[in-house]
Design a protein around this motif. Structure first.
Motif, mmCIF file in Angstrom:
data_model
loop_
_atom_site.group_PDB
_atom_site.id
_atom_site.type_symbol
_atom_site.label_atom_id
_atom_site.label_comp_id
_atom_site.label_asym_id
_atom_site.label_seq_id
_atom_site.Cartn_x
_atom_site.Cartn_y
_atom_site.Cartn_z
ATOM 1 N N MET A 1 0.794 -1.218 -0.046
ATOM 2 C CA MET A 1 0.157 -0.013 -0.120
ATOM 3 C C MET A 1 0.981 1.248 -0.137
ATOM 4 O O MET A 1 1.725 1.121 0.426
ATOM 5 N N ASN A 2 0.721 2.164 -0.800
ATOM 6 C CA ASN A 2 1.168 3.420 -0.766
ATOM 7 C C ASN A 2 1.109 4.172 0.118
ATOM 8 O O ASN A 2 -0.065 4.114 1.144
ATOM 9 N N GLU A 3 2.037 5.175 0.632
ATOM 10 C CA GLU A 3 2.196 6.205 1.866
ATOM 11 C C GLU A 3 0.635 6.958 1.837
ATOM 12 O O GLU A 3 0.043 7.128 2.785
ATOM 13 N N THR A 4 0.421 7.524 0.542
ATOM 14 C CA THR A 4 -0.706 8.386 0.648
ATOM 15 C C THR A 4 -2.028 7.799 0.901
ATOM 16 O O THR A 4 -2.793 8.122 1.733
ATOM 17 N N ARG A 5 -2.158 6.731 0.591
ATOM 18 C CA ARG A 5 -3.502 5.816 0.677
ATOM 19 C C ARG A 5 -3.430 5.364 2.261
ATOM 20 O O ARG A 5 -4.499 5.303 2.925
ATOM 21 N N ALA A 6 -2.189 4.946 2.939
ATOM 22 C CA ALA A 6 -2.007 4.403 4.301
ATOM 23 C C ALA A 6 -2.543 5.887 4.994
ATOM 24 O O ALA A 6 -3.217 5.623 5.989
ATOM 25 N N ARG A 7 -1.929 7.060 4.730
ATOM 26 C CA ARG A 7 -2.200 7.955 5.492
ATOM 27 C C ARG A 7 -3.744 8.458 5.348
ATOM 28 O O ARG A 7 -4.226 8.782 6.539
ATOM 29 N N GLN A 8 -4.388 8.419 4.449
ATOM 30 C CA GLN A 8 -5.813 8.748 4.024
ATOM 31 C C GLN A 8 -6.413 7.927 4.959
ATOM 32 O O GLN A 8 -7.441 8.165 5.693
ATOM 33 N N LEU A 9 -6.320 6.674 5.040
ATOM 34 C CA LEU A 9 -7.104 5.394 6.029
ATOM 35 C C LEU A 9 -6.968 5.879 7.286
ATOM 36 O O LEU A 9 -7.979 5.733 8.091
ATOM 37 N N LEU A 10 -5.741 6.185 7.712
ATOM 38 C CA LEU A 10 -5.387 6.321 9.260
ATOM 39 C C LEU A 10 -6.096 7.537 9.768
ATOM 40 O O LEU A 10 -6.567 7.840 10.800
ATOM 41 N N VAL A 11 -5.912 8.753 8.908
ATOM 42 C CA VAL A 11 -6.700 9.990 9.157
ATOM 43 C C VAL A 11 -8.266 9.797 9.390
ATOM 44 O O VAL A 11 -8.708 10.414 10.250
ATOM 45 N N THR A 12 -8.589 9.045 8.379
ATOM 46 C CA THR A 12 -10.191 8.992 8.481
ATOM 47 C C THR A 12 -10.506 8.195 9.641
ATOM 48 O O THR A 12 -11.472 8.502 10.482
ATOM 49 N N GLU A 13 -9.585 7.147 10.059
ATOM 50 C CA GLU A 13 -10.008 6.449 11.353
ATOM 51 C C GLU A 13 -9.891 7.262 12.502
ATOM 52 O O GLU A 13 -10.649 7.255 13.466
ATOM 53 N N ALA A 14 -8.733 7.895 12.566
ATOM 54 C CA ALA A 14 -8.455 8.821 13.711
ATOM 55 C C ALA A 14 -9.748 9.943 13.921
ATOM 56 O O ALA A 14 -10.002 10.330 15.106
ATOM 57 N N ARG A 15 -10.183 10.685 12.736
ATOM 58 C CA ARG A 15 -11.390 11.412 12.853
ATOM 59 C C ARG A 15 -12.536 10.498 13.440
ATOM 60 O O ARG A 15 -13.339 11.197 14.270
ATOM 61 N N ARG A 16 -12.883 9.556 12.861
ATOM 62 C CA ARG A 16 -13.868 8.625 13.581
ATOM 63 C C ARG A 16 -13.814 8.318 14.939
ATOM 64 O O ARG A 16 -14.814 8.547 15.644
ATOM 65 N N LEU A 17 -12.660 8.200 15.338
ATOM 66 C CA LEU A 17 -12.430 7.749 16.923
ATOM 67 C C LEU A 17 -12.745 8.972 17.487
ATOM 68 O O LEU A 17 -13.102 8.933 18.648
ATOM 69 N N SER A 18 -12.001 9.955 17.065
ATOM 70 C CA SER A 18 -12.213 11.174 17.708
ATOM 71 C C SER A 18 -13.650 11.738 18.043
ATOM 72 O O SER A 18 -13.911 12.183 18.926
ATOM 73 N N ALA A 19 -14.606 11.665 16.953
ATOM 74 C CA ALA A 19 -15.960 11.660 17.203
ATOM 75 C C ALA A 19 -16.530 10.960 18.112
ATOM 76 O O ALA A 19 -17.213 11.596 19.073
ATOM 77 N N ILE A 20 -16.244 9.691 18.080
ATOM 78 C CA ILE A 20 -16.534 8.689 19.175
ATOM 79 C C ILE A 20 -16.303 8.990 20.749
ATOM 80 O O ILE A 20 -16.965 9.122 21.516
ATOM 81 N N HIS A 21 -14.912 9.589 20.549
ATOM 82 C CA HIS A 21 -14.396 9.877 22.124
ATOM 83 C C HIS A 21 -15.191 11.312 22.346
ATOM 84 O O HIS A 21 -15.499 11.447 23.497
ATOM 85 N N ALA A 22 -15.403 12.196 21.570
ATOM 86 C CA ALA A 22 -16.248 13.504 21.998
ATOM 87 C C ALA A 22 -17.398 13.263 22.457
ATOM 88 O O ALA A 22 -18.051 13.690 23.224
ATOM 89 N N ALA A 23 -18.108 12.226 21.589
ATOM 90 C CA ALA A 23 -19.531 12.037 22.192
ATOM 91 C C ALA A 23 -19.578 11.139 23.599
ATOM 92 O O ALA A 23 -20.536 11.519 24.284
ATOM 93 N N VAL A 24 -18.752 10.253 23.585
ATOM 94 C CA VAL A 24 -18.574 9.699 24.863
ATOM 95 C C VAL A 24 -18.254 10.725 25.998
ATOM 96 O O VAL A 24 -18.899 10.634 27.279
ATOM 97 N N ASP A 25 -17.317 11.471 25.686
ATOM 98 C CA ASP A 25 -17.029 12.384 26.755
ATOM 99 C C ASP A 25 -18.299 13.423 27.414
ATOM 100 O O ASP A 25 -18.229 13.697 28.492
ATOM 101 N N GLY A 26 -18.794 13.754 26.022
ATOM 102 C CA GLY A 26 -20.107 14.504 26.256
ATOM 103 C C GLY A 26 -21.002 13.617 27.246
ATOM 104 O O GLY A 26 -21.593 14.390 28.081
#
Length: 168
Positions: A1-26
């Motif tokens: 897998m190329n670096e660009t695709r890997a970074r895209q997948l990981l940033v998307t996952e980080a955003r998804r997890l951050s949204a869950i984290h914020a909802a749980v914290d709320g």
């Protein structure tokens, strides 16, 4: 897998997890606010157990999400170092299909399975030195063959008073 695709997948996952984290914290903050305004006598009222369970579930979810966020951050570091996509245990290339499904994975399928089997077995018990000596002494006892250790049916129950009087 190329670096660009890997970074895209990981940033998307980080955003998804951050949204869950914020909802749980709320949810946790709202629950704490409700608890702060509720009289102490209501804390253990009819809804007290349900509220406590809900709080514990949310707290557990937050711990899991935080662990996953740490895995994503570690994977992004591996992208920067050029080691992303290789199993951290054996060095074998992780298939792109697996990385698409679980972008932060660190292990190939074989190493992941081995790690799960090890976790299922649990920690290896460590015997206290005194207990080890006691076990060795028990093993050294030899049965002399006489019947001085006769088993009387019901004696154990009588000793701990667990049988009902009508059963005697």
């Amino acid at each position: 897998m190329n670096e660009t695709r890997a970074r895209q997948l990981l940033v998307t996952e980080a955003r998804r997890l951050s949204a869950i984290h914020a909802a749980v914290d709320g949810d946790l903050a709202a629950g704490q606010s409700d608890a702060d305004t509720r009289p102490a006598s209501d804390a253990w009222g009819p809804d007290g157990a349900a509220l406590l369970l809900e709080h514990e579930v949310e707290e557990s979810l937050r711990v899991v999400v935080d662990d996953e966020r740490a895995e994503v951050a570690l994977a992004l570091t591996r992208v920067d170092l050029g080691t992303y996509g290789s199993c951290v245990a054996c060095g074998v290339a992780i298939p792109d299909e697996r990385l698409e499904l679980v972008p932060a994975t660190r292990f190939c399928v074989a190493c992941e399975a081995a790690d799960e089997r090890r976790a299922e077995r649990g920690p290896t018990p460590v015997l206290d030195p005194a207990l080890r000596v006691a076990v060795q002494e028990l093993d050294a006892w030899d049965d002399d063959g006489d019947d001085d250790d006769v088993v009387v049916p019901g004696a154990e129950e009588d000793a701990v008073h667990t049988r009902t009087r009508s059963a005697r």
